[in-house]
Design a protein around this motif. Structure first.
Motif, mmCIF file in Angstrom:
data_model
loop_
_atom_site.group_PDB
_atom_site.id
_atom_site.type_symbol
_atom_site.label_atom_id
_atom_site.label_comp_id
_atom_site.label_asym_id
_atom_site.label_seq_id
_atom_site.Cartn_x
_atom_site.Cartn_y
_atom_site.Cartn_z
ATOM 1 N N PRO A 31 0.812 -1.227 0.000
ATOM 2 C CA PRO A 31 0.000 0.000 0.000
ATOM 3 C C PRO A 31 0.845 1.277 0.000
ATOM 4 C CG PRO A 31 -0.933 -1.598 1.505
ATOM 5 C CD PRO A 31 0.396 -2.159 1.073
ATOM 6 N N ALA A 34 1.963 1.845 -3.522
ATOM 7 C CA ALA A 34 0.840 2.312 -4.332
ATOM 8 C C ALA A 34 0.553 3.788 -4.078
ATOM 9 C CB ALA A 34 -0.394 1.463 -4.033
ATOM 10 N N ARG A 35 0.532 4.192 -2.800
ATOM 11 C CA ARG A 35 0.258 5.601 -2.486
ATOM 12 C C ARG A 35 1.316 6.514 -3.091
ATOM 13 N NH1 ARG A 35 -1.313 3.467 2.529
ATOM 14 N NH2 ARG A 35 0.727 3.914 3.464
ATOM 15 N N VAL A 39 -1.357 5.089 -7.361
ATOM 16 C CA VAL A 39 -2.194 4.059 -7.976
ATOM 17 C C VAL A 39 -2.890 3.255 -6.887
ATOM 18 C CG1 VAL A 39 -0.669 3.894 -9.979
ATOM 19 C CG2 VAL A 39 -0.330 2.339 -8.032
ATOM 20 N N GLN A 40 -3.806 2.392 -7.296
ATOM 21 C CA GLN A 40 -4.469 1.500 -6.365
ATOM 22 C C GLN A 40 -3.535 0.343 -6.001
ATOM 23 O OE1 GLN A 40 -7.598 2.002 -4.996
ATOM 24 N NE2 GLN A 40 -7.427 3.987 -6.045
ATOM 25 N N THR A 41 -3.672 -0.161 -4.776
ATOM 26 C CA THR A 41 -2.820 -1.265 -4.331
ATOM 27 C C THR A 41 -2.934 -2.468 -5.258
ATOM 28 O OG1 THR A 41 -2.998 -0.555 -2.018
ATOM 29 C CG2 THR A 41 -2.333 -2.840 -2.419
ATOM 30 N N GLY A 42 -4.144 -2.754 -5.704
ATOM 31 C CA GLY A 42 -4.342 -3.886 -6.592
ATOM 32 C C GLY A 42 -3.572 -3.761 -7.897
ATOM 33 N N SER A 43 -3.343 -2.533 -8.339
ATOM 34 C CA SER A 43 -2.607 -2.328 -9.589
ATOM 35 C C SER A 43 -1.159 -2.787 -9.461
ATOM 36 C CB SER A 43 -2.637 -0.852 -9.986
ATOM 37 O OG SER A 43 -3.961 -0.416 -10.202
ATOM 38 N N TYR A 45 -0.097 -5.263 -7.669
ATOM 39 C CA TYR A 45 -0.080 -6.730 -7.721
ATOM 40 C C TYR A 45 -0.205 -7.276 -9.146
ATOM 41 C CZ TYR A 45 -0.384 -7.077 -2.640
ATOM 42 O OH TYR A 45 -0.114 -7.010 -1.305
ATOM 43 N N HIS A 46 -0.649 -6.440 -10.075
ATOM 44 C CA HIS A 46 -0.733 -6.883 -11.475
ATOM 45 C C HIS A 46 0.664 -7.025 -12.088
ATOM 46 C CE1 HIS A 46 -5.008 -6.845 -11.703
ATOM 47 N NE2 HIS A 46 -5.144 -5.536 -11.562
#
Length: 205
Positions: A31, A34-35, A39-43, A45-46
């Motif tokens: 997280p 991402a911050r 971007v979003q945290t899930g992004s 993980y992609h």
């Protein structure tokens, strides 16, 4: 609007951001990455295989600075000494990463290949296979301990009253500003001297 020329997210940017966080605080979280990248945290993980995947990206990034051509030098102890100095310099640039990287299994293929070369060097020199990893781990202990020492305050001993510990005060003054480098040189030469003796013993057995 057209697509941005520079991708908002990729493995290089994730690694750079994670390393910045580790340099600042000794840790990172997905997280947080991402911050910082907006971007979003899930992004995140992609692009990576979870937190462990990011740790291995960090390992590869730090290890990228190690000049592995030092392992091509001969004789074997000169090669090992050159690799140790390059290894120390790479980790001294990111000392807060050491606890994180040294407590996670090594999986990064490029880093494993570097160890493969070191193992081959020692086996070619005549070390029995059972002796190889103890030698490498002992060398790492010297290298990483010294890399942490380089990040320590120059004055690790604060003496308020020199009259209470006069010998310590004298020894500290005599050591001068290059204490960490002198200590590393001493430890490395002691390690290599022992390794040379051990190799001779193995040849005689």
């Amino acid at each position: 609007m057209g697509r941005p020329r520079t991708p908002l997210l990729d493995r290089e940017r994730i690694t750079t951001t994670a390393l910045e966080l580790v340099d600042e605080q000794g840790e990172f979280s997905v997280p947080q990455i991402a911050r910082r990248l907006g971007v979003q945290t899930g992004s995140v993980y992609h692009h990576v295989d979870g937190r462990d995947g990011i740790v291995e990206l960090l390992r590869e990034r730090v290890a990228r600075s190690i000049d592995i051509t030092t392992l091509d030098a001969r004789p074997w102890d000169a090669a090992l000494a050159g690799w140790a100095r390059a290894y120390r310099a790479a980790f001294a640039a990111h000392p807060k990463a050491i606890p994180l990287l040294m407590t996670n299994p090594v999986r990064a293929p490029r880093v494993l290949q570097q160890y493969e070369r070191a193992v081959t060097l020692l086996q070619s020199a005549g070390f029995p296979t059972a002796e190889v990893m103890p030698v490498l781990v002992a060398l790492e202990n010297v290298v990483l301990g010294s890399a942490l020492d380089l990040a320590a305050p120059e004055a690790m001993w604060e003496i308020a009253d020199a009259s209470a510990t006069p010998r310590l005060a004298e020894a500290l003054d005599a050591a001068g500003p290059h204490r960490a480098d002198l200590a590393f040189d001493l430890a490395l030469e002691a390690f290599l001297a022992h390794a040379r003796r051990r190799l001779e013993e193995c040849r005689e057995e």
